[in-house]
Motif scaffolding. Structure first.
Motif, PDB file in Angstrom:
ATOM      1  N   ASP A   1       0.834  -1.204   0.000  1.00  0.00           N
ATOM      2  CA  ASP A   1       0.000   0.000   0.000  1.00  0.00           C
ATOM      3  C   ASP A   1       0.872   1.258   0.000  1.00  0.00           C
ATOM      4  O   ASP A   1       1.962   1.257   0.580  1.00  0.00           O
ATOM      5  CB  ASP A   1      -0.891  -0.008   1.253  1.00  0.00           C
ATOM      6  N   PRO A   2       0.415   2.333  -0.643  1.00  0.00           N
ATOM      7  CA  PRO A   2       1.177   3.582  -0.620  1.00  0.00           C
ATOM      8  C   PRO A   2       1.367   4.143   0.795  1.00  0.00           C
ATOM      9  O   PRO A   2       2.342   4.840   1.058  1.00  0.00           O
ATOM     10  CB  PRO A   2       0.341   4.546  -1.466  1.00  0.00           C
ATOM     11  N   ASN A   3       0.447   3.819   1.697  1.00  0.00           N
ATOM     12  CA  ASN A   3       0.603   4.235   3.091  1.00  0.00           C
ATOM     13  C   ASN A   3       1.621   3.290   3.725  1.00  0.00           C
ATOM     14  O   ASN A   3       1.360   2.096   3.911  1.00  0.00           O
ATOM     15  CB  ASN A   3      -0.740   4.170   3.815  1.00  0.00           C
ATOM     16  N   ALA A   4       2.781   3.815   4.058  1.00  0.00           N
ATOM     17  CA  ALA A   4       3.886   2.982   4.557  1.00  0.00           C
ATOM     18  C   ALA A   4       3.516   2.224   5.835  1.00  0.00           C
ATOM     19  O   ALA A   4       3.937   1.073   6.015  1.00  0.00           O
ATOM     20  CB  ALA A   4       5.123   3.844   4.790  1.00  0.00           C
ATOM     21  N   GLN A   5       2.742   2.844   6.717  1.00  0.00           N
ATOM     22  CA  GLN A   5       2.355   2.171   7.966  1.00  0.00           C
ATOM     23  C   GLN A   5       1.454   0.976   7.673  1.00  0.00           C
ATOM     24  O   GLN A   5       1.659  -0.106   8.207  1.00  0.00           O
ATOM     25  CB  GLN A   5       1.653   3.148   8.917  1.00  0.00           C
ATOM     26  N   PHE A   6       0.464   1.177   6.802  1.00  0.00           N
ATOM     27  CA  PHE A   6      -0.428   0.073   6.445  1.00  0.00           C
ATOM     28  C   PHE A   6       0.356  -1.059   5.784  1.00  0.00           C
ATOM     29  O   PHE A   6       0.142  -2.237   6.079  1.00  0.00           O
ATOM     30  CB  PHE A   6      -1.534   0.541   5.498  1.00  0.00           C
ATOM     31  N   ALA A   7       1.259  -0.700   4.894  1.00  0.00           N
ATOM     32  CA  ALA A   7       2.058  -1.709   4.189  1.00  0.00           C
ATOM     33  C   ALA A   7       2.934  -2.492   5.169  1.00  0.00           C
ATOM     34  O   ALA A   7       3.044  -3.719   5.071  1.00  0.00           O
ATOM     35  CB  ALA A   7       2.909  -1.053   3.111  1.00  0.00           C
ATOM     36  N   ALA A   8       3.546  -1.789   6.119  1.00  0.00           N
ATOM     37  CA  ALA A   8       4.406  -2.458   7.105  1.00  0.00           C
ATOM     38  C   ALA A   8       3.583  -3.387   8.001  1.00  0.00           C
ATOM     39  O   ALA A   8       4.019  -4.503   8.330  1.00  0.00           O
ATOM     40  CB  ALA A   8       5.140  -1.416   7.948  1.00  0.00           C
ATOM     41  N   GLU A   9       2.404  -2.939   8.394  1.00  0.00           N
ATOM     42  CA  GLU A   9       1.546  -3.783   9.228  1.00  0.00           C
ATOM     43  C   GLU A   9       1.105  -5.029   8.464  1.00  0.00           C
ATOM     44  O   GLU A   9       1.088  -6.136   9.020  1.00  0.00           O
ATOM     45  CB  GLU A   9       0.343  -2.979   9.722  1.00  0.00           C
ATOM     46  N   ALA A  10       0.777  -4.852   7.194  1.00  0.00           N
ATOM     47  CA  ALA A  10       0.377  -5.996   6.372  1.00  0.00           C
ATOM     48  C   ALA A  10       1.515  -7.005   6.267  1.00  0.00           C
ATOM     49  O   ALA A  10       1.298  -8.216   6.426  1.00  0.00           O
ATOM     50  CB  ALA A  10      -0.062  -5.531   4.988  1.00  0.00           C
TER      51      ALA A  10
END
Length: 160
Positions: A106-115
Motif C-alpha cells: 500500500d502507498p501508506n507505509a504504515q499500512f504496508a508495514a503492518e500488512a
C-alpha cells in the motif's frame, strides 16, 4: 400407574409406562417391557424427562450428572487460531487479518508495514499450529486445551 426404565451405565435407555404398555390380563408385565427394566417412581421419571442427559441412575436413585465436554476437534483449534489472528488485526481497526494483509504494498507505509508483519506472523502461527496438531494426532504430545494452545502460538509485535 407404574413406570419402568432400562439403563445403560446409569443412563436411561428407555421408559415404559403402563398407560402405554398395559398389564396383561394375567397381571404380568406387558411383553414389550424388557425383563431387566426396573420400576421407577413418577417423580424419578419426571426428573429424567425434565433434565435430559443431566441425570443418571445410581444405586437405585436418580442423581445429577454433568456430562464431560465433547472432545476437541481440529476445527475447534482452527476456529480459535483464526479468531486469534483476526483479533490481533482488529487491534488496529482492520476488519480481519484477511482484510489487513490486503494492504501489502500500500502507498501508506504504515499500512504496508503492518500488512507485511501480519503476513509473516500468520504464516508462523499456522506453521506452528499445523505441526503441533499433527503431533497430537500422532500421539507425540498431549492434546492441549484451546486456551493453552493459543498461549503457545508465536507472539506478534506491531511494527513502529
Amino acid at each position: 400407574m407404574k413406570t419402568y426404565a432400562k439403563f445403560d451405565d446409569g443412563h436411561p435407555d428407555g421408559f415404559w409406562r403402563e398407560d402405554l404398555f398395559p398389564v396383561r390380563p394375567d397381571g404380568a408385565r406387558h411383553p414389550d417391557i424388557p425383563a431387566d427394566a426396573v420400576e421407577i417412581t413418577e417423580a424419578q421419571w419426571r426428573d429424567f424427562v425434565d433434565h435430559p442427559g443431566r441425570r443418571i441412575w445410581q444405586d437405585g436413585a436418580v442423581v445429577a450428572y454433568d456430562p464431560p465436554p465433547p472432545p476437541l476437534t481440529e476445527s475447534d483449534y482452527s476456529r480459535a487460531v483464526q479468531a486469534h489472528l483476526d483479533a490481533k488485526a482488529r487491534e488496529r481497526r482492520y476488519d480481519s487479518i484477511q482484510a489487513a494483509v490486503t494492504y501489502r504494498g500500500d502507498p501508506n507505509a504504515q499500512f504496508a508495514a503492518e500488512a507485511e508483519a501480519l503476513i509473516a506472523w500468520r504464516s508462523a502461527v499456522w506453521t506452528y499450529a499445523t505441526a503441533q496438531l499433527a503431533a497430537v494426532e500422532a500421539g507425540e504430545r498431549e492434546q492441549p486445551t484451546v486456551e493453552a494452545f493459543l498461549a503457545e502460538l508465536p507472539v506478534f509485535e506491531w511494527p513502529d
